[in-house]
Design a protein around this motif. Structure first.
Motif, PDB file in Angstrom:
ATOM      1  N   THR A  74      17.686   7.210  64.537  1.00 39.98           N
ATOM      2  CA  THR A  74      17.195   6.465  63.377  1.00 39.98           C
ATOM      3  C   THR A  74      15.891   7.051  62.863  1.00 39.98           C
ATOM      4  OG1 THR A  74      18.247   4.437  64.181  1.00 39.98           O
ATOM      5  CG2 THR A  74      16.480   4.198  62.560  1.00 39.98           C
ATOM      6  N   ALA A  75      14.951   7.320  63.774  1.00 42.06           N
ATOM      7  CA  ALA A  75      13.657   7.869  63.367  1.00 42.06           C
ATOM      8  C   ALA A  75      13.823   9.254  62.742  1.00 42.06           C
ATOM      9  CB  ALA A  75      12.720   7.942  64.573  1.00 42.06           C
ATOM     10  N   PHE A  76      14.675  10.082  63.321  1.00 38.49           N
ATOM     11  CA  PHE A  76      14.880  11.425  62.787  1.00 38.49           C
ATOM     12  C   PHE A  76      15.453  11.369  61.373  1.00 38.49           C
ATOM     13  CE2 PHE A  76      17.325  15.236  61.933  1.00 38.49           C
ATOM     14  CZ  PHE A  76      16.492  16.251  62.362  1.00 38.49           C
ATOM     15  N   ALA A  77      16.416  10.486  61.146  1.00 37.81           N
ATOM     16  CA  ALA A  77      17.023  10.380  59.822  1.00 37.81           C
ATOM     17  C   ALA A  77      15.995   9.964  58.772  1.00 37.81           C
ATOM     18  CB  ALA A  77      18.177   9.388  59.858  1.00 37.81           C
ATOM     19  N   HIS A  78      15.124   9.017  59.137  1.00 39.87           N
ATOM     20  CA  HIS A  78      14.084   8.595  58.195  1.00 39.87           C
ATOM     21  C   HIS A  78      13.152   9.755  57.852  1.00 39.87           C
ATOM     22  CE1 HIS A  78      14.599   4.166  59.628  1.00 39.87           C
ATOM     23  NE2 HIS A  78      15.389   4.436  58.619  1.00 39.87           N
ATOM     24  N   LEU A  79      12.725  10.481  58.866  1.00 43.64           N
ATOM     25  CA  LEU A  79      11.772  11.566  58.635  1.00 43.64           C
ATOM     26  C   LEU A  79      12.422  12.787  57.991  1.00 43.64           C
ATOM     27  CD1 LEU A  79       9.579  11.395  61.860  1.00 43.64           C
ATOM     28  CD2 LEU A  79       8.969  10.709  59.542  1.00 43.64           C
ATOM     29  N   TYR A  80      13.702  13.001  58.243  1.00 41.01           N
ATOM     30  CA  TYR A  80      14.396  14.118  57.597  1.00 41.01           C
ATOM     31  C   TYR A  80      14.410  13.919  56.086  1.00 41.01           C
ATOM     32  CZ  TYR A  80      17.893  17.744  56.756  1.00 41.01           C
ATOM     33  OH  TYR A  80      18.544  18.870  56.307  1.00 41.01           O
ATOM     34  N   ARG A  81      14.658  12.684  55.666  1.00 41.70           N
ATOM     35  CA  ARG A  81      14.641  12.393  54.228  1.00 41.70           C
ATOM     36  C   ARG A  81      13.237  12.609  53.662  1.00 41.70           C
ATOM     37  NH1 ARG A  81      16.694   6.745  52.822  1.00 41.70           N
ATOM     38  NH2 ARG A  81      16.533   7.684  50.734  1.00 41.70           N
ATOM     39  N   LEU A  82      12.212  12.214  54.436  1.00 45.81           N
ATOM     40  CA  LEU A  82      10.837  12.421  53.979  1.00 45.81           C
ATOM     41  C   LEU A  82      10.523  13.910  53.865  1.00 45.81           C
ATOM     42  CD1 LEU A  82       7.984  11.382  53.317  1.00 45.81           C
ATOM     43  CD2 LEU A  82       7.523  11.338  55.787  1.00 45.81           C
ATOM     44  N   GLN A  83      10.980  14.695  54.838  1.00 48.36           N
ATOM     45  CA  GLN A  83      10.741  16.134  54.801  1.00 48.36           C
ATOM     46  C   GLN A  83      11.438  16.774  53.598  1.00 48.36           C
ATOM     47  OE1 GLN A  83      12.981  18.976  57.213  1.00 48.36           O
ATOM     48  NE2 GLN A  83      11.062  19.480  58.288  1.00 48.36           N
ATOM     49  N   GLU A  84      12.663  16.369  53.327  1.00 44.80           N
ATOM     50  CA  GLU A  84      13.379  16.898  52.175  1.00 44.80           C
ATOM     51  C   GLU A  84      12.637  16.595  50.880  1.00 44.80           C
ATOM     52  OE1 GLU A  84      16.974  18.540  52.346  1.00 44.80           O
ATOM     53  OE2 GLU A  84      15.484  19.033  53.882  1.00 44.80           O
ATOM     54  N   ASP A  85      12.076  15.410  50.783  1.00 43.58           N
ATOM     55  CA  ASP A  85      11.330  15.050  49.588  1.00 43.58           C
ATOM     56  C   ASP A  85      10.062  15.894  49.462  1.00 43.58           C
ATOM     57  OD1 ASP A  85      10.738  13.191  47.275  1.00 43.58           O
ATOM     58  OD2 ASP A  85       9.046  12.695  48.571  1.00 43.58           O
ATOM     59  N   GLN A  86       9.367  16.091  50.589  1.00 43.48           N
ATOM     60  CA  GLN A  86       8.131  16.871  50.561  1.00 43.48           C
ATOM     61  C   GLN A  86       8.396  18.336  50.234  1.00 43.48           C
ATOM     62  OE1 GLN A  86       6.465  16.107  54.436  1.00 43.48           O
ATOM     63  NE2 GLN A  86       5.457  14.208  53.796  1.00 43.48           N
ATOM     64  N   LEU A  87       9.572  18.860  50.620  1.00 40.24           N
ATOM     65  CA  LEU A  87       9.925  20.244  50.328  1.00 40.24           C
ATOM     66  C   LEU A  87      10.618  20.383  48.976  1.00 40.24           C
ATOM     67  CD1 LEU A  87      11.229  21.335  53.863  1.00 40.24           C
ATOM     68  CD2 LEU A  87       9.012  21.837  52.821  1.00 40.24           C
ATOM     69  N   HIS A  88      10.680  19.276  48.228  1.00 42.32           N
ATOM     70  CA  HIS A  88      11.240  19.270  46.870  1.00 42.32           C
ATOM     71  C   HIS A  88      12.708  19.719  46.863  1.00 42.32           C
ATOM     72  CE1 HIS A  88       7.134  18.658  45.521  1.00 42.32           C
ATOM     73  NE2 HIS A  88       6.756  19.733  46.206  1.00 42.32           N
ATOM     74  N   ARG A  89      13.441  19.219  47.840  1.00 37.43           N
ATOM     75  CA  ARG A  89      14.866  19.482  47.904  1.00 37.43           C
ATOM     76  C   ARG A  89      15.641  18.289  47.373  1.00 37.43           C
ATOM     77  NH1 ARG A  89      14.872  21.844  54.115  1.00 37.43           N
ATOM     78  NH2 ARG A  89      13.868  23.869  53.640  1.00 37.43           N
ATOM     79  N   PRO A  90      16.925  18.459  47.057  1.00 39.03           N
ATOM     80  CA  PRO A  90      17.712  17.324  46.542  1.00 39.03           C
ATOM     81  C   PRO A  90      17.706  16.158  47.531  1.00 39.03           C
ATOM     82  CG  PRO A  90      18.890  19.380  46.211  1.00 39.03           C
ATOM     83  CD  PRO A  90      17.705  19.711  47.070  1.00 39.03           C
ATOM     84  N   PRO A  91      17.586  14.941  47.042  1.00 41.92           N
ATOM     85  CA  PRO A  91      17.540  13.792  47.946  1.00 41.92           C
ATOM     86  C   PRO A  91      18.868  13.585  48.666  1.00 41.92           C
ATOM     87  CG  PRO A  91      17.702  13.068  45.660  1.00 41.92           C
ATOM     88  CD  PRO A  91      17.478  14.548  45.620  1.00 41.92           C
ATOM     89  N   VAL A  92      18.777  13.064  49.896  1.00 40.66           N
ATOM     90  CA  VAL A  92      19.957  12.759  50.698  1.00 40.66           C
ATOM     91  C   VAL A  92      19.840  11.329  51.194  1.00 40.66           C
ATOM     92  CG1 VAL A  92      20.325  15.141  51.426  1.00 40.66           C
ATOM     93  CG2 VAL A  92      18.848  13.645  52.793  1.00 40.66           C
ATOM     94  N   THR A  93      20.939  10.772  51.623  1.00 40.26           N
ATOM     95  CA  THR A  93      20.950   9.427  52.187  1.00 40.26           C
ATOM     96  C   THR A  93      21.241   9.519  53.678  1.00 40.26           C
ATOM     97  OG1 THR A  93      23.312   9.098  51.790  1.00 40.26           O
ATOM     98  CG2 THR A  93      21.789   8.517  49.996  1.00 40.26           C
ATOM     99  N   GLU A  94      20.914   8.466  54.377  1.00 38.71           N
ATOM    100  CA  GLU A  94      21.176   8.456  55.822  1.00 38.71           C
ATOM    101  C   GLU A  94      22.669   8.408  56.105  1.00 38.71           C
ATOM    102  OE1 GLU A  94      18.823   5.547  57.850  1.00 38.71           O
ATOM    103  OE2 GLU A  94      17.057   5.980  56.633  1.00 38.71           O
TER     104      GLU A  94
END
Length: 454
Positions: free
Chosen positions: A340-360
């Motif tokens: 659960t924690a990894f999925a939340h932070l993976y989405r945050l990392q994708e946003d910070q790297l300006h990549r297309p958004p993803v869902t859990e």
């Protein structure tokens, strides 16, 4: 020759001569006595100024207390500083404050030999006890309010009202973060009241002995040691000190409220019983004997045995009602929490790297964990948990994998340390609106609910 008129003293009327002084007047008098003490004045200044200055100073530094819960987020949001302060306060500050205030409120009269004067003036031992207890609680609550106000102001001035990363690494809006921060501080009032009650009990039962003043600190240190040891969950929850940890559950999604509610109820039970015992011992004291300060084997026994019985009864009730057994930490809970924690932070990392958004739902994150390289049972605390996180990368047919080393504490909190691949959970800097920050998947905190999942 001049005559001087002297006003004759007015004798008290029959209706007021033997009437006890109202509790409100005695309460105000006790407050004046407490605020007149130099140490109480210093405590008020320290609580209302110290945390804000420290939080502001820490948030200006390049190095943060990342080993402290929410310490790694102090550069990201001003609300993290208040939670770091709360963790420190529950461990050291609040036990010390309750000792210096409640632990000396009765013993001071023994040292000064003023009991007979106070009883003659008030004419009610019950009202004296009530006034002293209420005055102690008032001062302690004032000190706690200073701690939270100072820490919040210092954090907001240093960083600002920004979103907070929760304990399972989901993002809390500034408004949600503010509400939960103040609620967490309100929840620790329950164990603080338990320490105040123990201070009153020690001050009454032990009299001039320094042990009365130190009783809340000693009990708090004992409970902290117990939380470090691999004790059963029922024993851990039966100690009021658990409430200084259980507020962590407010910052998970879904919230882990059951441990928090149990700890608050236990703390209030300790507060009520300790206050009642102090009251009974106080009423039984012989104030005509100046050498009798209430200390003695009987007083100690009356104070210790009922508290021990409450602890035993609470352990039995919690074990029977929750079904909690063992450490409460097992393989399934660790895996679910990490995924659960990894999925939340993976989405945050994708946003910070300006990549297309993803869902859990797209990620479908799972984790596989073993303890001690499979040589021991996959349960219990330890720094030898090794986990492999797997997720689906949207748009491609391959899956991603990342390795983590976990240090799981006995209270359920863990620190996940990325062990590759470095492109995913290695140390590198990402650009955020607040400035350059370490990769969020590199190191992060998590929490395991110790109660059985239903």
């Amino acid at each position: 020759m001049t005559a001087t008129l002297v006003e004759a003293p007015v004798a008290p009327t029959q209706s007021t001569a033997g009437r006890p002084v109202p509790v409100s007047r005695v309460y105000r008098f006790e407050l004046v006595k407490l605020f007149a003490q130099w140490r109480v004045r210093l405590l008020i200044i320290a609580c209302w100024l110290g945390p804000g200055v420290l939080v502001f100073g820490i948030q200006q530094q390049a190095t943060l207390p990342s080993d402290t819960l929410f310490g790694r987020w102090m550069h990201t949001t001003g609300w993290a500083g208040a939670l770091v302060t709360l963790g420190f306060a529950g461990t050291w500050a609040l036990p010390l404050l309750t000792s210096l205030v409640a632990g000396d409120v009765f013993a001071a009269e023994d040292r000064l030999g003023t009991w007979r004067h106070l009883l003659v003036a008030v004419r009610s031992a019950r009202r004296i006890f009530a006034a002293k207890a209420l005055a102690s609680v008032t001062v302690v609550v004032l000190l706690v309010a200073g701690l939270v106000a100072s820490a919040v102001v210092g954090g907001l001035l240093a960083v600002g009202n920004k979103p907070l990363i929760g304990l399972d690494d989901h993002i809390l809006s500034p408004g949600d973060a503010a509400g939960k921060v103040f609620l967490a501080w309100a929840c620790v009032l329950a164990p603080t009241l338990a320490l105040v009650a123990l201070g009153l009990l020690g001050s009454v039962a032990l009299g001039r002995s320094p042990m009365g003043l130190l009783l809340p600190v000693i009990v708090a240190l004992g409970m902290q040691l117990a939380q470090i040891l691999p004790l059963p969950v029922a024993v851990r929850f039966a100690l009021p000190g658990w409430a200084f940890i259980a507020w962590n559950g407010l910052f998970t999604d879904p919230q882990q409220l059951a441990p928090l509610l149990i700890s608050i109820a236990v703390s209030l039970a300790w507060a009520i019983l300790a206050t009642a015992l102090a009251y009974l011992l106080f009423l039984r004291r012989d104030f005509t004997n100046l050498t009798n300060d209430g200390a003695g084997r009987r007083a100690v026994a009356v104070g210790v045995l009922p508290m021990a019985a409450l602890l035993a009864a609470t352990i039995g009730i919690i074990a029977a009602s929750t079904g909690a057994a063992g450490s409460g930490i097992d393989q399934d809970k660790v895996q679910q929490s990490l995924a659960t924690a990894f999925a939340h932070l993976y989405r945050l990392q994708e946003d910070q790297l300006h990549r297309p958004p993803v869902t859990e739902a797209q990620l479908q994150t799972t984790a596989a964990c073993i303890k001690g390289d499979g040589l021991v049972a996959n349960e219990g605390p330890g720094n030898d948990w090794r986990c492999t996180v797997t997720w689906h990368i949207p748009g491609v047919t391959i899956t991603g994998q990342a390795i983590y080393q976990l240090d799981v504490n006995a209270n359920g909190r863990y620190i996940a340390d990325g062990d590759g691949p470095k492109e995913v959970n290695g140390y590198f800097v990402v650009q955020t609106p607040q400035g350059d920050e370490p990769n969020p998947l590199w190191q992060f905190d998590g929490n395991v609910d110790l109660l059985p999942s239903h």
